[in-house]
Design an enzyme around this catalytic site. Structure first.
Site, PDB file in Angstrom:
ATOM      1  N   MET A  54       6.141  -7.587  -2.823  1.00  0.00           N
ATOM      2  CA  MET A  54       5.524  -7.606  -1.493  1.00  0.00           C
ATOM      3  C   MET A  54       3.993  -7.633  -1.611  1.00  0.00           C
ATOM      4  O   MET A  54       3.294  -7.352  -0.634  1.00  0.00           O
ATOM      5  CB  MET A  54       5.984  -6.397  -0.673  1.00  0.00           C
ATOM      6  N   GLY A  55       3.498  -7.933  -2.802  1.00  0.00           N
ATOM      7  CA  GLY A  55       2.051  -8.052  -2.977  1.00  0.00           C
ATOM      8  C   GLY A  55       1.374  -6.698  -3.115  1.00  0.00           C
ATOM      9  O   GLY A  55       2.031  -5.710  -3.424  1.00  0.00           O
ATOM     10  N   HIS A  61       3.719  -4.233 -11.192  1.00  0.00           N
ATOM     11  CA  HIS A  61       4.103  -5.626 -10.964  1.00  0.00           C
ATOM     12  C   HIS A  61       3.752  -6.467 -12.198  1.00  0.00           C
ATOM     13  O   HIS A  61       4.534  -7.322 -12.619  1.00  0.00           O
ATOM     14  CB  HIS A  61       3.359  -6.200  -9.758  1.00  0.00           C
ATOM     15  N   GLN A  85      13.078  -5.126   5.932  1.00  0.00           N
ATOM     16  CA  GLN A  85      13.351  -3.911   5.172  1.00  0.00           C
ATOM     17  C   GLN A  85      12.525  -2.707   5.644  1.00  0.00           C
ATOM     18  O   GLN A  85      12.567  -1.646   5.040  1.00  0.00           O
ATOM     19  CB  GLN A  85      13.184  -4.148   3.670  1.00  0.00           C
ATOM     20  N   ASP A 174      12.228   1.621  -8.409  1.00  0.00           N
ATOM     21  CA  ASP A 174      13.096   1.554  -7.233  1.00  0.00           C
ATOM     22  C   ASP A 174      14.541   1.462  -7.743  1.00  0.00           C
ATOM     23  O   ASP A 174      15.179   0.406  -7.685  1.00  0.00           O
ATOM     24  CB  ASP A 174      12.712   0.342  -6.376  1.00  0.00           C
ATOM     25  N   SER A 209       2.379   2.465  -7.216  1.00  0.00           N
ATOM     26  CA  SER A 209       3.026   1.955  -6.003  1.00  0.00           C
ATOM     27  C   SER A 209       1.939   1.376  -5.105  1.00  0.00           C
ATOM     28  O   SER A 209       0.824   1.910  -5.052  1.00  0.00           O
ATOM     29  CB  SER A 209       3.731   3.102  -5.279  1.00  0.00           C
ATOM     30  N   SER A 210       2.280   0.312  -4.401  1.00  0.00           N
ATOM     31  CA  SER A 210       1.309  -0.258  -3.454  1.00  0.00           C
ATOM     32  C   SER A 210       0.947   0.773  -2.394  1.00  0.00           C
ATOM     33  O   SER A 210      -0.159   0.770  -1.857  1.00  0.00           O
ATOM     34  CB  SER A 210       1.898  -1.501  -2.779  1.00  0.00           C
ATOM     35  N   ARG A 211       1.884   1.681  -2.099  1.00  0.00           N
ATOM     36  CA  ARG A 211       1.639   2.698  -1.056  1.00  0.00           C
ATOM     37  C   ARG A 211       0.688   3.792  -1.534  1.00  0.00           C
ATOM     38  O   ARG A 211       0.214   4.581  -0.712  1.00  0.00           O
ATOM     39  CB  ARG A 211       2.960   3.291  -0.575  1.00  0.00           C
TER      40      ARG A 211
HETATM   41  P1  AMP Z   1       7.242  -4.121  -4.247  1.00  0.00           P
HETATM   42  O1  AMP Z   1       6.071  -5.039  -4.218  1.00  0.00           O
HETATM   43  O2  AMP Z   1       6.904  -2.685  -3.996  1.00  0.00           O
HETATM   44  O3  AMP Z   1       8.396  -4.613  -3.418  1.00  0.00           O
HETATM   45  O4  AMP Z   1       7.766  -4.130  -5.744  1.00  0.00           O
HETATM   46  C1  AMP Z   1       8.105  -5.333  -6.385  1.00  0.00           C
HETATM   47  C2  AMP Z   1       8.769  -5.006  -7.694  1.00  0.00           C
HETATM   48  O5  AMP Z   1       7.891  -4.243  -8.502  1.00  0.00           O
HETATM   49  C3  AMP Z   1      10.047  -4.170  -7.511  1.00  0.00           C
HETATM   50  O6  AMP Z   1      11.044  -4.636  -8.396  1.00  0.00           O
HETATM   51  C4  AMP Z   1       9.578  -2.790  -7.884  1.00  0.00           C
HETATM   52  O7  AMP Z   1      10.612  -1.956  -8.358  1.00  0.00           O
HETATM   53  C5  AMP Z   1       8.570  -3.093  -8.968  1.00  0.00           C
HETATM   54  N1  AMP Z   1       7.645  -1.974  -9.149  1.00  0.00           N
HETATM   55  C6  AMP Z   1       6.951  -1.323  -8.185  1.00  0.00           C
HETATM   56  N2  AMP Z   1       6.259  -0.301  -8.731  1.00  0.00           N
HETATM   57  C7  AMP Z   1       6.518  -0.305 -10.058  1.00  0.00           C
HETATM   58  C8  AMP Z   1       6.096   0.508 -11.158  1.00  0.00           C
HETATM   59  N3  AMP Z   1       5.271   1.534 -11.004  1.00  0.00           N
HETATM   60  N4  AMP Z   1       6.559   0.194 -12.382  1.00  0.00           N
HETATM   61  C9  AMP Z   1       7.414  -0.848 -12.568  1.00  0.00           C
HETATM   62  N5  AMP Z   1       7.847  -1.649 -11.565  1.00  0.00           N
HETATM   63  C10 AMP Z   1       7.402  -1.382 -10.326  1.00  0.00           C
END
Ligand code: AMP
Length: 314
Positions: A54-55, A61, A85, A174, A209-211
């Protein structure tokens, strides 16, 4: 392994020879063009690797892209903030959208295609279908965020159909999402292998985390309680504890000691069925969801039995 390496080499040569006329990474905005690229790659027997995101990209990532790069060419990354989602009172509007800084990051990682469609490309007017992975979705995150995993499974299935990846990379961060996508891929006989990658963390243990961008300085300090709680579980297991209820108490003690943290759930479940376990056995997951200030964070540890001992991966 020879074939993918050769293909990767070919991709670089093509890119270099066309350097003047074509940027190294192509940005794809439409479903129809992405479909053509994906289908051409499959026809040419190229091993397309895909990383859906989701960027607001970070090193978590990037680690997925690097894993894809090591095995696949071409590599496709998608950036799509999936409205389906997010619950009605969640952070869809506020979710960080940072395409301008994400783009050079992906170029540096030598991604071949960035698929960044507008919402109406993915959900045109009249869209009606939802994908439900029974049993695994209503628990844990699904209980706290009703409809979340139907949104995830629907978009992931659509993206797979559009991009046609041989391998798709997901983060263990996740864990429930990973498990649900694996189940969906198996149940629907998808021609995509799901690769689960380790969680990337800050030096103090906080899972990227992006958050995390929402966290104030105080929240940021408090947020380490999630990984500290997982370490407390590991410590108890090392001391010989096998009782899940006891491990949960140890984790809750860490979370409750942090004034800035409000726990949503701490659970220990079977890694396959996601059903609650009472005594550790086989492969389990310890999962935490908690608020640091107003920001909801999740984290988990994988607990794997090896004869009489257990390995805990945080
Ligand atoms: P998102 O952009 O949050 O939807 O995450 C995209 C992908 O990156 C998903 O498969 C997440 O599980 C993975 N991801 C997010 N945070 C991490 C992290 N800290 N370490 C490894 N993978 C991650």
């Amino acid at each position: 392994m020879n074939a993918p390496q050769k293909l990767q080499h070919d991709v670089r040569l093509t890119s270099i020879s066309k350097l003047a006329s074509r940027p190294l990474m192509e940005i794809v905005r439409t479903v129809s063009w992405m479909k053509q690229i994906g289908r051409a790659a499959r026809q040419e027997d190229r091993v397309l690797g895909f990383v859906p995101t989701m960027g607001a990209l970070h090193k978590g990532h990037a680690s997925l892209v690097e894993a894809a790069r090591a095995r696949c060419a071409p590599v496709v990354v998608s950036i799509f903030v999936n409205p389906k989602q997010f619950g009605p009172s969640e952070d869809f509007q506020r979710y960080p959208r940072t395409l301008e800084s994400d783009r050079p990051l992906l170029e540096n990682l030598r991604v071949d295609y960035l698929f960044a469609p507008p919402a109406e490309e993915i959900y045109p007017k009249g869209f009606r279908t939802a994908v439900n992975v029974d049993g695994l979705s209503p628990r844990l995150e699904g209980k706290s965020r009703p409809g979340h995993f139907a949104g995830v499974a629907t978009v992931v299935l659509k993206l797979f159909e559009i991009v046609q990846p041989r391998f798709a990379y997901f983060g263990r961060k996740d864990a429930q999402q990973c498990r649900i996508v694996q189940q969906m891929a198996a149940d629907l006989n998808l021609d995509t292998a799901i690769v689960a990658c380790p969680t990337v963390r800050e030096p103090d243990g906080l899972a990227l985390s992006s958050r995390n961008a929402y966290l104030s300085a105080d929240d940021r300090r408090a947020a380490t309680a999630l990984s500290r709680a997982l370490h407390a579980i590991r410590q108890e297991i090392t001391k010989g504890e096998r009782d899940a209820a006891h491990l949960i108490v140890a984790a809750r003690h860490v979370l409750d000691s942090e004034a800035g943290v409000k726990t949503d759930y701490v659970e220990i479940v079977d890694a396959d069925s996601l059903e609650t376990v009472t005594l550790l056995r086989g492969r389990s997951l310890a999962l935490i969801a908690a608020y640091a200030g107003k920001t909801r964070l999740i984290d988990n540890a994988l607990i794997e039995q090896e004869a009489d001992t257990f390995r805990v991966t945080i």
